[in-house]
Design an enzyme around this catalytic site. Structure first.
Site, PDB file in Angstrom:
ATOM      1  CB  SER A   1      -1.452   4.996   1.749  1.00 35.89           C
ATOM      2  OG  SER A   1      -2.079   4.500   2.475  1.00 35.89           O
TER       3      SER A   1
ATOM      4  CG  ASP B   1      -0.665  -9.927  -5.398  1.00 38.32           C
ATOM      5  OD1 ASP B   1       0.436 -10.188  -5.769  1.00 38.32           O
ATOM      6  OD2 ASP B   1      -0.191 -10.148  -3.926  1.00 38.32           O
TER       7      ASP B   1
ATOM      8  CE  LYS C   1       0.656   6.138   5.425  1.00 34.52           C
ATOM      9  NZ  LYS C   1      -0.714   5.600   5.545  1.00 34.52           N
TER      10      LYS C   1
END
Length: 441
Positions: free
Chosen positions: A298, A309, A323
């Protein structure tokens, strides 16, 4: 036989454990139900009355209703649920990061509560509770037969109220009776230390205090190690079950100068919220390695995904939990709260974490000790019954082993990260180039 929660949570910190969530306001409108729906509700009402009147033993009406509501919500996905007033309060305590209690980290061993460590300057430490102590009775009630959560709940309570602990201690010829007066316990969401020329920061959960604790950790590390000597930082997100979305954004922002951190997308295609980084890198561009494993879920995946990224950090370890959903908490007055999955979140590249997780830039497995070998410690969202299938989810699913050795000398993932930072190991993924950030077009 030791029953450890440390496989997933590195020891249960009293009051800790949280999920990704944002708070919603009560009284949200909904679409009107059709006539067929009302017919089904009438059937439910008929069954409810028949159960109340004819079941072999008189059922508890409140339990019947709560279980019916939860049956509806859990049929949606594993993270939607109804919380009664007590459960809602417990959730608020967890996310707030402070509670009335004793100040000890505990686990369960041999049906007794074992003290991992008393937290410094807390009632437990001041009363003389020691690491390795076993709590056999709480206010005269035997611990055997209680779950760890039940025992923890009994030790929490109102500030300035006393609690009597019966302790078994190695070397003591008889049980030790201690009276401890509860106080406000502030859970440290961030733990840190200096490893010679490397700053090590472990985030255990994302509570309301996480970003402030992170700022304090960075400031202390910089005071202990001269800037020219500091090789970089290890950000350890392993065994981190998640927490508050806004804190995940703030933690990511601490290491970023620019770029989108995460976006959330709801049921309506127009319902898209984006969170962007602001100028200012709290560690002045120092190299950063992020550690993840199957216990990273999460909010911790939001941080790892953003830093990966945007090419701010190299992610090392094994596949994360996967999640990728956001739960909105809707207060229901005195009746508790509704926890409802209302959106999925996406990394800066536009990829969904749901059922997929974060794939590390450098995979480093952590061998299990002999006593755990042969056991399946893999944890992943894709294994949960009824989970929402993610757009990036493949046959391999998500998750990996959720285990971290208690001793740093046995921690191969941490050792590898340190070797990268010191130049003792090389890899094309380190250091990452921010100019090659992968962004959603």
């Amino acid at each position: 036989m030791m029953r450890k929660l440390s496989l997933l949570f590195a020891g249960a910190l009293m009051g800790a454990s949280a999920m990704s969530l944002v708070y919603g306001a009560p009284g949200s409108t909904a679409n009107a139900a059709g006539s067929e729906t009302y017919k089904q509700l009438a059937i439910f009402g008929d069954i409810f009355e028949r159960v109340r009147a004819q079941y072999v033993t008189p059922p508890d009406d409140k339990s019947l209703v709560e279980n019916a509501i939860n049956g509806m919500l859990t049929s949606l996905d594993p993270h939607s649920s109804y919380m009664n007033a007590e459960e809602a309060q417990d959730m608020r305590v967890q996310t707030k990061g402070e509670f009335g209690g004793l100040g000890i980290e505990v686990t369960m061993e041999n049906d007794l509560v074992k003290v991992i460590t008393p937290i410094d300057d807390t009632p437990a430490a001041k009363a003389g509770v020691l690491a390795g102590d076993y709590i056999a009775k709480i206010d005269g009630e035997e611990v055997r037969g209680l779950s760890l959560n039940d025992a923890v709940e009994k030790m929490r309570g109102l500030v300035n109220t006393p609690i009597k602990l019966t302790i078994l201690r190695q070397g003591a010829d008889k049980p030790i009776e201690l009276t401890v007066v509860r106080d406000i316990i502030k859970v440290k969401a961030v733990k840190f230390r200096v490893e010679n020329d490397i700053g090590y920061i472990k985030i255990t959960s994302f509570t309301e205090k996480t970003h402030d604790d992170l700022d304090s950790a960075i400031e202390t590390i910089e005071k202990q190690v001269p800037k020219e000597k500091l090789k970089g930082y290890v950000l350890d997100l392993r065994l981190n079950p998640g927490g508050l979305l806004d804190q995940a954004v703030s933690v990511s922002d601490a290491f970023l100068n620019r770029g989108e951190i995460v976006s959330t997308r709801g049921r309506d295609p127009k319902d898209v919220t984006r969170f962007d980084a602001r100028p200012g890198d709290d560690i002045d561009g120092k190299p950063l390695v992020v550690l993840v494993n199957g216990g990273s879920a999460s909010a911790s995946e939001i941080v790892a995904g953003a830093l990966q990224d945007l090419r701010r950090a190299t992610v090392v370890g094994t596949q994360s939990f996967g999640k990728g959903s956001v739960q909105t908490i809707v207060p229901l007055g005195e009746n508790g709260a509704l926890r409802l999955t209302t959106a999925l979140y996406y990394t800066p590249s536009g990829k969904s974490i749901q059922g997929k997780g974060i794939t590390p830039d450098i995979k480093v497995d952590q061998p299990l000790p002999p006593d755990l070998q042969g056991r399946d410690l893999t944890r992943g969202e894709s294994d949960l019954k009824g989970h929402i299938k993610g757009s990036e989810e493949g046959d391999d699913g998500s998750g990996s082993a959720a285990y971290v050795p208690p001793e740093p000398k046995d921690d191969l993932q941490l050792i590898f990260a340190q070797q990268l930072l010191r130049g003792e190991k090389t890899d094309p993924a380190f250091p990452p180039n921010p100019d090659k950030a992968v962004l959603n077009q």
